[in-house]
Design a protein around this motif. Structure first.
Motif, PDB file in Angstrom:
ATOM      1  N   SER A 186       0.870  -1.651   0.234  1.00 23.32           N
ATOM      2  CA  SER A 186       0.266  -0.367  -0.074  1.00 23.32           C
ATOM      3  C   SER A 186       0.917   1.466  -0.192  1.00 23.32           C
ATOM      4  O   SER A 186       0.721   2.151  -0.374  1.00 23.32           O
ATOM      5  N   ASP A 187       2.020   1.148   0.637  1.00 24.49           N
ATOM      6  CA  ASP A 187       3.246   2.161  -0.087  1.00 24.49           C
ATOM      7  C   ASP A 187       3.912   2.636  -0.964  1.00 24.49           C
ATOM      8  O   ASP A 187       4.417   3.717  -0.946  1.00 24.49           O
ATOM      9  N   VAL A 188       3.969   1.628  -2.208  1.00 26.06           N
ATOM     10  CA  VAL A 188       4.249   1.980  -3.011  1.00 26.06           C
ATOM     11  C   VAL A 188       3.404   1.931  -4.331  1.00 26.06           C
ATOM     12  O   VAL A 188       2.661   1.568  -4.710  1.00 26.06           O
ATOM     13  N   ASP A 189       3.696   2.415  -5.581  1.00 24.88           N
ATOM     14  CA  ASP A 189       2.805   2.506  -6.700  1.00 24.88           C
ATOM     15  C   ASP A 189       4.400   1.594  -7.692  1.00 24.88           C
ATOM     16  O   ASP A 189       5.042   1.908  -8.140  1.00 24.88           O
ATOM     17  N   ILE A 190       3.068   0.617  -7.676  1.00 24.71           N
ATOM     18  CA  ILE A 190       3.709  -0.582  -9.334  1.00 24.71           C
ATOM     19  C   ILE A 190       3.232  -0.429 -10.193  1.00 24.71           C
ATOM     20  O   ILE A 190       2.321  -0.016 -11.043  1.00 24.71           O
ATOM     21  N   HIS A 191       3.960   0.062 -11.136  1.00 25.99           N
ATOM     22  CA  HIS A 191       3.830   0.444 -12.721  1.00 25.99           C
ATOM     23  C   HIS A 191       5.375  -0.204 -13.597  1.00 25.99           C
ATOM     24  O   HIS A 191       6.598  -0.640 -13.233  1.00 25.99           O
ATOM     25  N   PHE A 204       8.744  -0.799  -8.266  1.00 25.40           N
ATOM     26  CA  PHE A 204       8.186   0.731  -7.636  1.00 25.40           C
ATOM     27  C   PHE A 204       9.418   1.438  -7.904  1.00 25.40           C
ATOM     28  O   PHE A 204      10.569   0.548  -7.342  1.00 25.40           O
ATOM     29  N   PRO A 235       9.834   4.639  -1.761  1.00 18.16           N
ATOM     30  CA  PRO A 235       9.858   6.308  -1.609  1.00 18.16           C
ATOM     31  C   PRO A 235      10.489   7.455  -1.075  1.00 18.16           C
ATOM     32  O   PRO A 235      10.512   8.584  -0.884  1.00 18.16           O
TER      33      PRO A 235
END
Length: 67
Positions: free
Chosen positions: A16-21, A29, A32
């Protein structure tokens, strides 16, 4: 739980703390805290949901685009 692979950082993050793309080199990711790339691989659970496993490195694609 994911751990930043940057040796000087090493911060731990929940999904929930990271943005996977995908930045064109596979799923990842960015930490942050330090911005380092950390690669992940998608996996399906028995329930059919997608989860992610952190991997050490990505297989490089040859310049010709052929594998």
């Amino acid at each position: 739980m994911f751990t930043c692979r940057n040796k000087s950082c090493g911060a731990e993050w929940a999904l929930s703390d990271v943005d996977i793309h995908n930045e064109g080199q596979g799923l990842l990711f960015r930490c942050p805290m330090c911005g380092a790339r950390n690669y992940v691989k998608p996996q399906k659970t028995k329930e059919g949901e997608v989860s992610y496993k952190q991997i050490q490195q990505v297989q490089e694609i040859p310049p010709s685009g052929k594998r």
